[in-house]
Design an enzyme around this catalytic site. Structure first.
Site, PDB file in Angstrom:
ATOM      1  N   GLY A 177      -2.060  -3.287  -3.670  1.00 57.89           N
ATOM      2  CA  GLY A 177      -3.355  -3.796  -3.278  1.00 57.89           C
ATOM      3  C   GLY A 177      -4.385  -2.690  -3.285  1.00 57.89           C
ATOM      4  N   GLY A 178      -4.019  -1.587  -2.675  1.00 55.35           N
ATOM      5  CA  GLY A 178      -4.896  -0.430  -2.633  1.00 55.35           C
ATOM      6  C   GLY A 178      -4.097   0.814  -2.361  1.00 55.35           C
ATOM      7  CG  HIS A 221      -4.174  -1.524   4.969  1.00 52.86           C
ATOM      8  ND1 HIS A 221      -3.285  -1.875   5.965  1.00 52.86           N
ATOM      9  CD2 HIS A 221      -3.525  -0.604   4.204  1.00 52.86           C
ATOM     10  CE1 HIS A 221      -2.160  -1.208   5.812  1.00 52.86           C
ATOM     11  NE2 HIS A 221      -2.281  -0.422   4.746  1.00 52.86           N
ATOM     12  CD  GLU A 222      -5.488   0.656   0.980  1.00 55.40           C
ATOM     13  OE1 GLU A 222      -5.053   1.804   1.232  1.00 55.40           O
ATOM     14  OE2 GLU A 222      -4.730  -0.320   0.833  1.00 55.40           O
ATOM     15  CD  GLN A 281       0.134   4.573  -5.899  1.00 53.98           C
ATOM     16  OE1 GLN A 281      -1.068   4.345  -5.933  1.00 53.98           O
ATOM     17  NE2 GLN A 281       0.758   4.840  -4.774  1.00 53.98           N
ATOM     18  CD  GLU A 301      -2.623   5.298   1.850  1.00 58.30           C
ATOM     19  OE1 GLU A 301      -1.572   5.761   2.313  1.00 58.30           O
ATOM     20  OE2 GLU A 301      -2.680   4.223   1.209  1.00 58.30           O
ATOM     21  CE  LYS A 332       0.204 -10.021  -0.277  1.00 57.47           C
ATOM     22  NZ  LYS A 332      -1.013  -9.787   0.524  1.00 57.47           N
ATOM     23  CD  GLU A 390       1.200   2.056   4.814  1.00 53.53           C
ATOM     24  OE1 GLU A 390       0.283   1.334   5.264  1.00 53.53           O
ATOM     25  OE2 GLU A 390       1.079   2.765   3.806  1.00 53.53           O
ATOM     26  CG  ASP A 419       8.670   4.161  -4.799  1.00 52.56           C
ATOM     27  OD1 ASP A 419       7.847   4.743  -4.079  1.00 52.56           O
ATOM     28  OD2 ASP A 419       8.694   4.289  -6.039  1.00 52.56           O
ATOM     29  CG  HIS A 426      -3.917   4.282   5.030  1.00 50.54           C
ATOM     30  ND1 HIS A 426      -2.770   4.742   5.645  1.00 50.54           N
ATOM     31  CD2 HIS A 426      -3.546   3.168   4.340  1.00 50.54           C
ATOM     32  CE1 HIS A 426      -1.760   3.953   5.344  1.00 50.54           C
ATOM     33  NE2 HIS A 426      -2.208   2.977   4.559  1.00 50.54           N
ATOM     34  CD  GLN A 465       2.017   5.869   0.001  1.00 48.92           C
ATOM     35  OE1 GLN A 465       1.382   4.903  -0.419  1.00 48.92           O
ATOM     36  NE2 GLN A 465       2.049   6.180   1.276  1.00 48.92           N
ATOM     37  CE1 TYR A 518       1.480  -1.194   4.082  1.00 50.94           C
ATOM     38  CE2 TYR A 518       3.871  -1.154   3.836  1.00 50.94           C
ATOM     39  CZ  TYR A 518       2.611  -0.793   3.384  1.00 50.94           C
ATOM     40  OH  TYR A 518       2.492  -0.030   2.259  1.00 50.94           O
TER      41      TYR A 518
END
Length: 610
Positions: free
Chosen positions: A280-281, A307-308, A151, A283, A568, A330, A385, A311, A153, A393
């Protein structure tokens, strides 16, 4: 947009160098030299929880007298650095690795006798790498093979690749990844070579991407196509359910192509990750990483896929130059996501999702610092972060809905298409976006929205007084039914037979926070909400129950907190438990859950207990 040639993509990469001075989160000396292509040669060592090998950078020197390359690293052990001289020979380079500065990691400075064409950094990651999670076989669904995924990002690529880790620049990449023979590796690249499981995989990403989109996953993965352009990689236990849940993905691509221009990345596949995935995801181009918490069995949560996918235009194609400009990624993506949902599932569902998102934003804003409710926020040295609230968003989405309503959908669609085309494979700042907005929309159609109004949206805290307030007729009916039930107590009077998950979420989220235990018991007895198999519904119910002390939820709540790592769906619950006198219970649950959480989730939760 048509697929762009590699040569032109590399040229586009160079357009980002002027942004280096803006990005406070990189040590990289992009004004002196750019890495335009990375080749990774790495072995995945599950026993020692490390990647080991080298990263080779192809260098494009921006200054004729420069002879130093500065890369970002975090928790990397550097073995040696070699560079290719003008005669084509590999030579030792001198290098220094600075101490970790607490946010950006450790600066790696490489010195050359003269300008190198290529440089290889031999290294290994450490088990605590913030951008990697290592799972034992017992922590996976099939319990047969270990699992590892990245991950990257926002600035976690540097924890597994020594790289100029800023969205201001873009690279193409290739990779050779070696794994145990019964483990399949995949990347955010062409995964054709991953179809044969042999422990030795080759990958190519021909389009230039920012480093945070370089991604890897490895485990007991099988593959199943959904269409000529889409497929699922997943553990066998969730593969068929994922294919059934997300088989509208091809339709989503085609609808988005029609509005915003042709998908630029070739394939669009999905990697289903273990429940520990903290988001959640993600991209990652050509291969979005997806949480299993959205496999609900009724497609009620597939807006995450929208959403992904969105992106692929906003974020991957057109990228924020710094993490203070996150809303450009976002906000546009949330807007495009909602347009996709409207095209595929209808206007009513799209408006319900707008309304739920807006309510969530308004619920979160009072808990944020005023400055963090601006779209173009100032991090002032904080970890990027910290930028990931609902503001970039949902406030970003509402700003774009506002512009659409003011200028009309046809004009606004034309503007967004031209924006994606103008900045494709480039990075930009908020200031550059403001200039483009003024020239191509506000001034083109004068007297509708002023630049001052746009700046209010972008630079002022909170929501403007005339911000859109999406209202769903279905939710109005839900509110009326809830009012009747709250007044007369007859749970059987609730017209729930045809309620969607969105209507249930609205209903639960808008019940009084001090709802009586008797009312809670009525609802639970009638609908068994404590044991819902929809993770979003469970979360909403548990948040209500923790706040008013409804005891029957605590066993299932523990299973929820231990079983998934999506921030989340866990962090607000830990906060609520601490605020409502259950800190010791929450800490005991966290200690049980911690081994299965991603490092990012661990850090977030542990900060709550300090």
């Amino acid at each position: 947009m048509k697929l762009t040639t590699i040569a032109s993509l590399v040229a586009m990469t160079l357009s980002g160098i002027s942004h280096a001075a803006y990005d406070e989160h990189t040590f990289g000396n992009l004004n002196d030299v750019l890495s335009t292509h990375i080749h990774l040669d790495l072995e995945i060592d599950f026993d020692n929880k490390q990647l080991q090998g080298f990263a080779e950078h192809t260098l494009d020197w921006q200054q004729k007298n420069a002879n130093q390359l500065v890369l970002d690293t975090r928790d990397l052990e550097i073995d040696k650095v070699l560079y290719k001289d003008s005669a084509g020979k590999w030579r030792q380079a001198s290098w220094q690795l600075a101490k970790d500065d607490g946010v950006r990691g450790s600066k790696l400075t490489i010195n050359f006798a003269n300008q190198a064409e290529k440089v290889r950094v031999y290294y290994n990651s450490l088990p605590q790498a913030s951008g990697l999670q290592w799972l034992t076989p017992e922590q996976t669904a099939t319990k047969t093979q270990p699992f590892m995924y990245s991950q990257s990002q926002a600035i976690h690529a540097r924890s597994w690749i020594p790289v100029q880790d800023t969205p201001a620049m873009r690279v193409t990449y290739t990779a050779r990844i070696q794994t145990p023979k019964d483990v399949r590796a995949v990347m955010s690249a062409d995964n054709t070579d991953a179809f044969i499981k042999d422990g030795d995989y080759q990958f190519t990403m021909p389009q230039a991407i920012p480093p945070y989109l370089i991604a890897i996953g490895a485990g007991n993965l099988e593959y199943k196509e959904m269409s000529h352009q889409t497929a699922i990689f997943a553990e066998p236990t969730i593969l068929d359910a994922s294919v059934a849940e997300f088989n509208d993905t091809q339709t989503m691509i085609e609808k988005t192509n029609a509005i915003y221009g042709e998908y630029a990345w070739g394939r669009y596949d999905l990697l289903m990750l273990p429940p520990s995935f903290p988001f959640g995801g993600m991209e990652n181009p050509r291969l979005s990483f997806i949480t299993p918490t959205v496999v609900a069995g009724d497609k009620s949560l597939v807006n995450l896929i929208a959403h992904e996918l969105a992106h692929s235009w906003s974020g991957n194609l057109v990228t924020n130059a710094t993490w203070e400009d996150l809303w450009l990624n976002e906000g546009f993506t949330s807007y495009v996501e909602n347009r996709i949902m409207e095209e595929v599932f209808g206007r009513d569902r799209a408006v319900m999702e707008q309304a739920l998102d807006t309510a969530a934003l308004k619920g979160q804003m009072p808990n944020l610092e005023q400055g963090d409710t601006r779209l173009n926020l100032k991090l002032n040295g904080r970890d990027p972060d910290d930028a990931f609230s609902k503001v970039p968003y949902i406030k970003g989405m509402l700003f774009l809905i506002y512009l659409e309503e003011k200028f009309g959908r046809d004009r606004f669609d034309e503007f967004v298409r031209s924006y994606f085309n103008e900045y494709s494979f480039k990075s930009l700042t908020t200031a550059e976006f403001e200039k483009y907005l003024a020239e191509n929309l506000l001034n083109k159609y004068p007297g509708i929205v002023s630049i001052e109004k746009a700046k209010e949206w972008i630079h002022q805290p909170g929501l403007p007084a005339d911000a859109p307030n999406p209202t769903s007729n279905a939710f109005i009916n839900v509110d009326a039914a809830a009012k009747v039930w709250l007044e007369n107590g007859d749970v059987q009077a609730l017209p729930t037979n045809n309620w969607t998950v969105h209507e249930w979420l609205h209903f639960i989220n808008n019940l009084p926070r001090d709802l009586s235990i008797d009312k809670m018991t009525q609802l639970d007895k009638a609908y068994d909400l404590t044991h819902s198999t929809n993770d979003e519904l469970s979360f909403a119910w548990y948040m209500l129950a923790v706040g008013n002390g409804y005891q029957p939820i605590y066993g299932p709540l523990e299973e929820h907190l231990v079983g998934i790592g999506r921030r989340k769906l866990i962090v607000p619950l830990y906060k609520a438990l601490i605020a409502n006198g259950k800190k010791e219970w929450a800490l005991a649950v966290y200690q049980k859950a911690k081994p299965g959480y991603h490092p990012l989730a661990q850090g977030t939760v542990e900060n709550l207990f300090k």
